[in-house]
Each structure stands twice: as C-alpha cells, then as structure tokens.
Design a protein around this motif. Structure first.
Motif, short mmCIF file in Angstrom:
data_model
loop_
_atom_site.label_atom_id
_atom_site.label_comp_id
_atom_site.label_asym_id
_atom_site.label_seq_id
_atom_site.Cartn_x
_atom_site.Cartn_y
_atom_site.Cartn_z
N MET A 264 28.77 42.94 85.00
CA MET A 264 28.52 41.58 85.51
C MET A 264 29.86 40.97 85.91
N GLU A 265 30.04 40.71 87.18
CA GLU A 265 31.26 40.12 87.70
C GLU A 265 31.01 38.66 88.06
N VAL A 266 31.91 37.79 87.59
CA VAL A 266 31.81 36.35 87.82
C VAL A 266 33.02 35.92 88.64
N ASN A 267 32.76 35.27 89.77
CA ASN A 267 33.82 34.81 90.66
C ASN A 267 33.64 33.30 90.87
N VAL A 268 34.61 32.52 90.38
CA VAL A 268 34.55 31.06 90.46
C VAL A 268 35.62 30.58 91.43
N THR A 269 35.21 29.79 92.41
CA THR A 269 36.16 29.18 93.34
C THR A 269 36.55 27.80 92.80
N LEU A 270 37.84 27.61 92.48
CA LEU A 270 38.31 26.38 91.84
C LEU A 270 38.58 25.30 92.87
N GLU A 271 38.84 24.09 92.37
CA GLU A 271 39.12 22.95 93.25
C GLU A 271 40.51 23.08 93.87
N GLU A 272 40.74 22.28 94.92
CA GLU A 272 42.00 22.35 95.64
C GLU A 272 43.17 21.78 94.85
N ASP A 273 42.92 20.89 93.91
CA ASP A 273 44.01 20.29 93.13
C ASP A 273 44.41 21.13 91.92
N PHE A 274 44.07 22.37 91.94
CA PHE A 274 44.40 23.26 90.84
C PHE A 274 45.91 23.54 90.82
N GLU A 275 46.49 23.55 89.64
CA GLU A 275 47.93 23.78 89.49
C GLU A 275 48.30 25.21 89.87
N PRO A 276 49.55 25.42 90.33
CA PRO A 276 49.97 26.78 90.67
C PRO A 276 50.06 27.65 89.42
N LEU A 277 49.26 28.70 89.38
CA LEU A 277 49.19 29.53 88.19
C LEU A 277 48.65 30.90 88.58
N ILE A 278 49.30 31.96 88.08
CA ILE A 278 48.84 33.35 88.28
C ILE A 278 48.91 34.05 86.94
N PHE A 279 47.78 34.53 86.48
CA PHE A 279 47.71 35.17 85.18
C PHE A 279 46.58 36.20 85.21
N ALA A 280 46.81 37.35 84.55
CA ALA A 280 45.80 38.41 84.45
C ALA A 280 45.78 38.93 83.03
#
Length: 499
Positions: A264-280
C-alpha cells in the motif's frame, strides 16, 4: 607387426573376393548349359484331351507348375534342340525322346530347387481384398496413437491452467481491494471531505451528500487507486494498492524464487507554504535504492546513516539538515514501529521531489534534459500483512498506517525551521539551481556544436560528389570565404561621441 597383420588381412579379403566371383561365374555358366532343354519336351507333344475329370497326376507341391514357368522363361534354342525337334516330329525316335524327357525332368527339378534356394523370400502382401476394394493394412509403427500427442496435451494443459489462474487471480485481487475499502472507508471519510473521486465530475460529491459513493479506480488487474481531498495541510492524498500479480501464473512461480508481498503506497501532496525539508527513512535495501535513483535524495542528502541512537537496528535515514531526524523520528513513530515492526518500508518527505534521475543515455547523447517540476510530497510504503487474506480483522492492521500518515500531515503543517537551518536549505537550493542551469547550458552548446559539425560534413560531401568544374570552383570559393570569416577575430565596434 601391426603393418604385417594388416597386409595379411587385406590379402585374405581380396582372395575371398576372387573366389566368390569365380564361383558366381561357374554357376551362371552351368545355368546356361541347361537352356537347350527349356521348351524341348513340350514342342512335339500334343496337348492332353479334356476328359472332364480332375487330373490326379498333377503334383500337389506345385513342382510341375514351377517347371513350366521356368521353361517358359528360357532363352533362344540351340541347333541341337532343333534337330531333336525334327526327329520327334517324324516319329523315328519316340523311345529316345521319352528317356531324354525323363532326364530333363530330373535336371529341371534340381535346377528349380537350386534357384528357389538362391532367391529371396517374397515380402508378405499387406493388402487385403474385400468386396472388390483394396484395403491397405498400415504397419503398427505408422498408426496414429494418443501417445504421440503428449506435447500437444502439455501445451493445452498449460493454456487451460493459465486461463483458470487468470480469472481466479483477478477475482482474488478484486476481493482484496473491496475488503480494504470496506475496512478503511469510515476512517477516510472522517478525515477528508472527498473520498474516492474518479475525476469524471467537475465537482465531486462530498461524503455528506446523498449521491456520494466512493470509487476505487482499477488501473490494472493488480493495481487499484483511491483519491482523496479536502483536508487542511495537504492538497490531496492518493493511495495505490499494488497486489501481487495473482492473475499471472508465471509471476506466482517466480514468487517462489523471489518472495513478494501486497503493498500500500500513500502519496500526499503538501501545501505550498511547506518549509524546505528533505528527509528519507526506511530499511537498508529500500533506502539505498532510493538514494541512487531519486534526484532530490542524491543531490541534497549526504548519505545513509544508522538509527542506533533511536534503538532501531533495521532502519536507516538520510537527511539534508541535522535537525530533521529528531523532528521526524518522534515518540509516535517509535511507538508505531514497536507495535508493527514489519509494516513500514520507507518514509519520504521532500519539498524538491522531481522523481528519478534523468536517463544517462539521453544526457550522454547531448540532448538537453528540461528541468522537472518539483513538488512538495509526503510518501510512504506499507506491507500488507497476512498475505491474501480478505477478512476484516486482517485488513484492520492497515488502519494504523493511515492514521500515521494523517498524523504526519498535521505535524508538517506546524513545522518551523530555525533561521540557520532555513538559510542553509535555501543556499543548497540556490546551488542546485545554478548547477542545473550550467548543465543545461553545456548541453545546449554540445548540441549546437554537433549541428555545426554535421553541416560542415554535408558541405564537404557535396564538394566530393560534384562533377561540374564550374560549380565545383564556385563551391570551393564559397567554402574558402566561409572559412576566412569563421577564423577572423571578432572585433567590438565602439562609438565615440565628438563634441
């Protein structure tokens, strides 16, 4: 010693061959000596009268018939036979002819026996005549049997098995998708205003309307998707159910060598005011693969790091900023991993998600690769437990997964980075944009240079193929003029204003 024995064997072979040929010649010569007695006994004798009684004197073994057949097959008569025929016709030598006939009968019987021994036995007649029809008896090894079609039977059995497995696997995946939707429908309806929109309506009905009916879209026979929208902190949520290819019997056989599970893969598109962040965050195998393939992780993250300080031995993470791991790996995530240790495969949060890296072959060919539009996403993949079971209690294990994703949507909306972290993230993005622009510029220059070289090559080929001297001279002058202009240094014109 070996040479002497070989020579002796060769000589013996030739000697036996010569003896056999000599014996054959003698036998053929002896057969010719009896040719003068072929038809002699029947030339001067009157045919027997037909008395109507059966001839008891005819032998049962058929020797007389064979003798007559042999006599009829004789060659031309000699001079002695003609003289004896004349004497028989005149009636002067009846007694001598009878004695001679007895001798000839004895000789013919001996000759017939020798010939019958030398001849090969005739092949048995396989044909049987019934009512005027000639029926051919087919030999046993040429008759059609079911044993000769084992290959066709195997192919037919394989096709039937594939067809039955296709319909069974298709129905099984459909039941799994329906069971999942029935279990998670209430949770999704409480958190989103639109659940299961198929995109056919301009304004999809909300969960409170009377015409509302969630639609689980069927992408393929083993992939189903559900689209949701209408929640603060995200634009949309897309759930992809990727089941095992149960409709494909070859995939089921290969699963024995390489085990796979329903996902089960979940893909959420966040809002435009989201802070710059990259994490895995994920298992070692999946995270290593994503670091090599995904553009944002390979460009912004330093590498894979272990989660020993969080007491997670089987999970690793990759982060752009130092503050991010403590923010994402909190008590809620640790509780979920402790309760369901094998459900989560990976978790990916990024504001620069652009998919996989561009094709290396396209980059090497010099074709400019346009920059992909980036998106701010929250992605996760979960393993569906209890393979192939459609009971409600089994599907209820997927509810904590959806609740975890909703929890992160709300948490990322409240995220506020420090000034130093935000400045570092913006600087990294500026460097990345400059690197991308330089790459595109170099690719454009390479493609332009290739076009120039191709044009020069075509002009040279035209000069080589031209046969008219006048046209060739004009083309050479034109080419020389272009070369002088190309090699001439460029001068900047300056305008001086005089008062």
């Amino acid at each position: 010693m070996g040479l002497v024995s070989l020579t002796a064997i060769t000589c013996a072979f030739f000697l036996l061959t010569s003896i056999g040929q000599l014996h054959q010649r003698q036998s053929s010569q002896s057969n010719d000596d009896f040719a003068e007695f072929d038809d002699e006994e029947f030339d001067g004798v009157a045919p027997p009268e037909d008395t109507g009684k059966p001839e008891d004197h005819i032998p049962l073994d058929g020797s007389k018939i064979q003798k007559e057949a042999t006599v009829k097959e004789r060659g031309p008569k000699d001079d002695d036979v003609e003289e004896k025929k004349a004497s028989v016709k005149s009636g002067t030598a009846d007694k001598d002819f009878k004695a001679f006939e007895d001798d000839v009968d004895e000789d013919d019987e001996v000759l017939i026996e020798e010939e019958s021994e030398g001849k090969e036995k005739p092949m048995p007649d396989l044909s049987v005549k019934t009512d005027g029809l000639k029926v051919i008896s087919v030999p046993e090894h040429l008759r059609t049997k079911w044993d000769g079609f084992y290959l066709e039977f195997m192919l037919l059995l394989g096709l039937v098995s594939y067809a039955l497995n296709f319909f069974y696997g298709k129905q099984k995946n459909q039941k799994l998708a329906s069971a999942w939707l029935d279990t998670t429908r209430s949770t999704l309806e409480r958190n989103f205003s639109v659940v299961g929109d198929d995109g056919t309506l301009k304004e999809p009905p909300s969960v409170t309307s009377a015409t509302y009916s969630p639609v689980l879209m069927k992408e393929t026979e083993h992939v189903f998707s559900l689209w949701c929208s209408g929640r603060v902190g995200c634009q949309s949520l897309l759930i992809d159910l990727k089941f095992v290819k149960r409709q494909d019997i070859i995939s089921l056989i290969s699963r024995v060598m390489k085990p796979t599970s329903d996902l089960m893969e979940v893909n959420v598109t966040l809002e435009e005011d989201f802070e710059p962040l990259i994490f895995a965050f994920g298992t070692k195998k999946v995270l290593s693969k994503n670091l090599k393939e995904l553009q944002d992780l390979s460009s912004y993250c330093d590498g894979r790091k272990s989660c020993e300080k969080f007491k997670l031995t089987q999970y690793f993470y990759a982060s752009e900023l130092v503050e991010t791991p403590d923010f994402v790996i909190d008590s809620e995530l640790l509780k979920f991993l402790k309760t369901y240790p094998d459900l989560l495969e990976y978790l990916h949060i990024s504001d620069q998600f652009s998919g996989k890296k561009p094709d290396e072959q396209a980059a090497a060919s010099g074709t400019p690769v346009p920059p992909t539009a980036v998106a701010k996403v929250l992605q996760a993949r979960f393993v569906m437990p209890k393979f192939g079971r459609t009971q409600a209690e089994d599907m209820e294990l997927m509810l904590p997964c959806l609740k975890l994703m909703i929890y992160f949507v709300d948490k990322l909306k409240k995220l506020k980075l420090t000034k130093e972290a935000k400045t570092k993230a913006e600087r990294n993005r500026t460097k990345m944009e400059e690197a991308v622009s330089r790459m595109l510029h170099s690719q454009r220059q390479e493609s332009q240079q290739q076009r120039k070289e191709e044009k020069i090559r075509l002009e040279k080929e035209r000069l080589m193929t031209e046969t008219d001297p006048d046209k060739l001279r004009k083309l050479e002058d034109l080419q020389a003029k272009r070369d002088r202009k190309r090699n001439q240094p460029k001068m900047k014109s300056m305008m001086v204003r005089m008062k």
